[in-house]
Design an enzyme around this catalytic site. Structure first.
Site, PDB file in Angstrom:
ATOM      1  CG  HIS A  24     -76.353  14.754  34.105  1.00 17.23           C
ATOM      2  ND1 HIS A  24     -77.513  15.427  34.409  1.00 17.23           N
ATOM      3  CD2 HIS A  24     -75.886  14.268  35.299  1.00 17.23           C
ATOM      4  CE1 HIS A  24     -77.740  15.361  35.701  1.00 17.23           C
ATOM      5  NE2 HIS A  24     -76.763  14.654  36.272  1.00 17.23           N
ATOM      6  CD  GLU A  25     -72.856  11.806  35.892  1.00 20.96           C
ATOM      7  OE1 GLU A  25     -71.974  12.170  36.710  1.00 20.96           O
ATOM      8  OE2 GLU A  25     -74.053  11.683  36.207  1.00 20.96           O
ATOM      9  CG  HIS A  28     -72.437  16.346  37.861  1.00 22.46           C
ATOM     10  ND1 HIS A  28     -73.134  17.292  38.566  1.00 22.46           N
ATOM     11  CD2 HIS A  28     -73.326  15.364  37.564  1.00 22.46           C
ATOM     12  CE1 HIS A  28     -74.396  16.912  38.683  1.00 22.46           C
ATOM     13  NE2 HIS A  28     -74.537  15.741  38.080  1.00 22.46           N
TER      14      HIS A  28
END
Length: 201
Positions: A24-25, A28
């Site tokens: 997820h990170e 980003h």
């Protein structure tokens, strides 16, 4: 969805949680990097090492309750050519990574059902991979700071509403915790998460 897991389920959840928050990170940071922002890379956050992204409380929440958060990847919108569009893309990238993971696991189960159905531990692990990634994605779409949904809402709100929304940001975490304690978040998330899991599997 929101029950205290057994010990075997906790152990099998751990790698799923680490993958979900890490990817997820990373998504980003990588999207920001593609859009010209090197901040995440310079901070060592453009990495698939879970330790680079781990927030102990958020990871524990995700492990036990199937929703949580990681340490936010730093971004600098001054590098973006089109800040509103690029902020939206960066914000939605993490959720997209989780949903793509869930769909990829679901596809593997559909393509090789006999392989997974014959091993109960592997079957549970694959289900947890889907459930945890879907849970993290849906939770992060809630438009309350500091979740990704709030950044997406920044882009969509009319300019005259932004000042009030920025003021709300300082109380976002408190509001989120109160809504979690009251069960509002769970009531909102449960139907959506169950629907997505059934659709994927």
């Amino acid at each position: 969805m929101f029950h205290f897991p057994s010990l075997p389920e906790l152990l099998l959840s751990l790698p799923a949680v680490l993958w979900a928050i890490t990817f997820h990170e990373f998504c980003h940071g990588y999207m920001a990097y593609l859009l010209g922002d090197p901040t995440a890379e310079r901070a060592g956050r453009l990495s698939l090492n879970p330790l680079a992204h781990l927030d102990p409380v958020g990871a524990l929440m995700l492990l036990v309750f199937r929703f949580g958060w990681a340490k936010p990847v730093p971004i600098d919108t001054r590098y973006f050519k089109k800040p509103r569009r690029d902020l939206f893309l960066v914000s939605i990238a993490g959720v997209t990574g989780n949903i793509l993971t869930a769909f990829a696991i679901g596809l593997l189960i559909r393509l090789f059902p006999s392989f997974f159905l014959g091993n109960s531990a592997l079957r549970l692990f694959m289900f947890l991979m889907v459930a945890i990634n879907v849970g993290l994605a849906v939770f992060n779409l809630i438009p309350i700071p500091p979740l990704d949904g709030s950044k997406i809402l920044y882009v969509l709100l009319p300019p005259q509403w932004l000042e009030k929304y920025f003021w709300l940001e300082q109380y976002g975490f408190i509001i989120l915790m109160v809504l979690l304690a009251l069960g509002v978040i769970q009531a909102f998330m449960n139907p959506i998460v169950f629907l997505l899991i059934r659709w994927i599997l």
